[in-house]
Scaffold this motif. Structure first.
Motif, mmCIF file in Angstrom:
data_model
loop_
_atom_site.group_PDB
_atom_site.id
_atom_site.type_symbol
_atom_site.label_atom_id
_atom_site.label_comp_id
_atom_site.label_asym_id
_atom_site.label_seq_id
_atom_site.Cartn_x
_atom_site.Cartn_y
_atom_site.Cartn_z
ATOM 1 N N UNK A 119 1.635 15.509 25.275
ATOM 2 C CA UNK A 119 1.839 15.814 26.344
ATOM 3 C C UNK A 119 1.017 16.425 27.649
ATOM 4 N N UNK A 120 0.603 15.955 28.646
ATOM 5 C CA UNK A 120 0.517 16.960 29.689
ATOM 6 C C UNK A 120 0.963 18.214 30.027
ATOM 7 N N UNK A 121 2.422 18.109 30.094
ATOM 8 C CA UNK A 121 3.204 18.686 30.781
ATOM 9 C C UNK A 121 2.730 20.213 29.117
ATOM 10 N N UNK A 122 2.671 19.838 28.160
ATOM 11 C CA UNK A 122 2.468 20.754 26.848
ATOM 12 C C UNK A 122 1.931 21.536 27.164
ATOM 13 N N UNK A 123 0.174 21.382 27.855
ATOM 14 C CA UNK A 123 -0.426 22.014 28.120
ATOM 15 C C UNK A 123 -0.772 22.477 29.470
ATOM 16 N N UNK A 124 0.337 21.924 30.237
ATOM 17 C CA UNK A 124 -0.812 22.112 31.493
ATOM 18 C C UNK A 124 -0.359 23.533 32.426
ATOM 19 N N UNK A 125 -1.596 23.953 32.744
ATOM 20 C CA UNK A 125 -1.348 26.210 33.205
ATOM 21 C C UNK A 125 -2.351 26.881 31.938
ATOM 22 N N UNK A 126 -2.024 25.831 30.215
ATOM 23 C CA UNK A 126 -2.439 26.354 29.630
ATOM 24 C C UNK A 126 -4.181 27.773 29.778
ATOM 25 N N UNK A 127 -5.088 26.476 30.131
ATOM 26 C CA UNK A 127 -6.305 26.885 30.505
ATOM 27 C C UNK A 127 -7.068 26.060 29.444
ATOM 28 N N UNK A 128 -8.631 26.511 28.661
ATOM 29 C CA UNK A 128 -9.436 25.937 28.453
ATOM 30 C C UNK A 128 -8.807 25.838 26.388
ATOM 31 N N UNK A 129 -7.632 26.980 26.176
ATOM 32 C CA UNK A 129 -7.582 26.346 24.466
ATOM 33 C C UNK A 129 -5.920 26.948 24.183
ATOM 34 N N UNK A 130 -5.456 25.931 23.516
ATOM 35 C CA UNK A 130 -4.181 26.701 23.184
ATOM 36 C C UNK A 130 -4.274 26.512 21.446
ATOM 37 N N UNK A 131 -3.318 26.627 20.987
ATOM 38 C CA UNK A 131 -2.466 26.928 19.743
ATOM 39 C C UNK A 131 -1.955 25.664 18.892
ATOM 40 N N UNK A 132 -2.284 25.597 17.638
ATOM 41 C CA UNK A 132 -1.918 24.876 16.996
ATOM 42 C C UNK A 132 -1.171 24.617 15.869
ATOM 43 N N UNK A 133 -0.340 24.573 15.449
ATOM 44 C CA UNK A 133 0.295 24.791 14.209
ATOM 45 C C UNK A 133 0.531 23.243 12.998
ATOM 46 N N UNK A 134 -0.600 23.558 12.194
ATOM 47 C CA UNK A 134 -0.365 22.053 10.658
ATOM 48 C C UNK A 134 0.850 22.682 10.258
ATOM 49 N N UNK A 135 1.285 21.065 9.566
ATOM 50 C CA UNK A 135 2.515 20.800 8.719
ATOM 51 C C UNK A 135 1.562 22.069 7.727
ATOM 52 N N UNK A 136 0.878 22.517 7.020
ATOM 53 C CA UNK A 136 0.911 23.113 5.793
ATOM 54 C C UNK A 136 0.637 24.457 6.668
#
Length: 277
Positions: A119-136
């Motif tokens: 969703x846009x609201x999840x990353x809005x204002x976060x800048x150019x990169x974010x962290x993600x964590x896989x199910x593993x």
């Protein structure tokens, strides 16, 4: 009332499409007036903020992309209808937790090039990169490829070498009212959480804030803070929508009225974002 799910980031308020701000909701649509407001609105909890289905953006150049890269639904293997355990097993590996400075949510792998829908609201204002964590449990860095606030869809990109499997997408027009569905994501940071329900309604006309009426898939699968951007999947493990918001009574919490961006709209918007690069 309807509010964004949990703490920041928050999205716009939801207003039932057939109601004015001063008209009580129809029977069965509970509403509570927040103490600081005089109008009757449903606070909308977004799965990490708030969102809506909507007008596709950037369709120019998207047609060629849709014809190729994105993973689309294929004929499901026989005997899988109604097998929610198998659907969960197929879905969880392709779902990620999204960690941004402004909050968190969920997402799912869209294609074999490492693109992730959230969703846009999840990353809005976060800048150019974010962290993600896989199910593993693997922690990865994702580039924010682009966002579309009108539909609350955003696209991230992780390295294709991460080998996270893309999810299958349901074909347009195949989702049915009453069919079983699973909401998969990271409510309250609990990654890999699966909740079950049914499709309560299709083409539910809703308005969020000042936006125009939008189509949404309504479900009673439990959706809570942190589910924003995660997939709503059918019993064959095909994505039918992007979880985005819930109705809630004052005080918060799911009351069995959730909304998801229909996958045909999310796919079109995502393809446009990817096409623009």
């Amino acid at each position: 009332m309807i509010t964004g799910l949990g703490g920041p980031p928050r999205g716009p308020e939801f207003v039932s499409a057939g109601l004015s701000h001063d008209t009580p909701p129809v029977h069965g649509e509970s509403a509570t007036v927040p103490p600081t407001r005089t109008s009757r609105r449903w606070p909308l909890l977004a799965a990490a903020g708030l969102a809506i289905a909507g007008i596709s953006a950037g369709t120019g150049g998207a047609a060629g992309y849709l014809a190729g890269r994105p993973t689309t639904a294929t004929a499901p293997p026989p005997g899988t209808d109604g097998d929610l355990m198998a659907a969960a097993a197929r879905t969880i590996p392709g779902v990620v937790s999204v960690r941004a400075r402004t909050g968190g949510g969920s997402g799912f792998v869209f294609d074999d090039r490492g693109h992730v829908i959230t969703n846009n609201h999840v990353v809005s204002g976060a800048g150019g990169t974010v962290g993600v964590v896989g199910s593993d449990g693997r922690r990865l860095t994702a580039e924010v490829v682009g966002t579309d606030p009108a539909t609350d869809i955003a696209v991230l990109r992780i390295s294709p070498g991460a080998t996270l499997p893309p999810l299958r997408l349901a074909e347009p027009g195949t989702t049915r009212v009453g069919e079983p569905v699973l909401a998969v994501g990271s409510p309250l940071g609990l990654s890999g959480t699966v909740t079950a329900g049914i499709v309560s309604a299709l083409d539910r006309q809703v308005r969020l804030g000042a936006t125009t009426r939008q189509r949404a898939v309504q479900t009673d699968a439990s959706i809570n803070p942190g589910n924003s951007g995660g997939p709503l999947v059918n019993a064959r493990g095909e994505v039918v929508g992007v979880n985005t918001a819930i109705a809630t009574l004052e005080g918060g919490g799911s009351i069995g009225i959730g909304f998801a961006v229909p996958i045909d709209e999310a796919r079109r918007v995502a393809a446009g974002i990817i096409g623009r690069g």
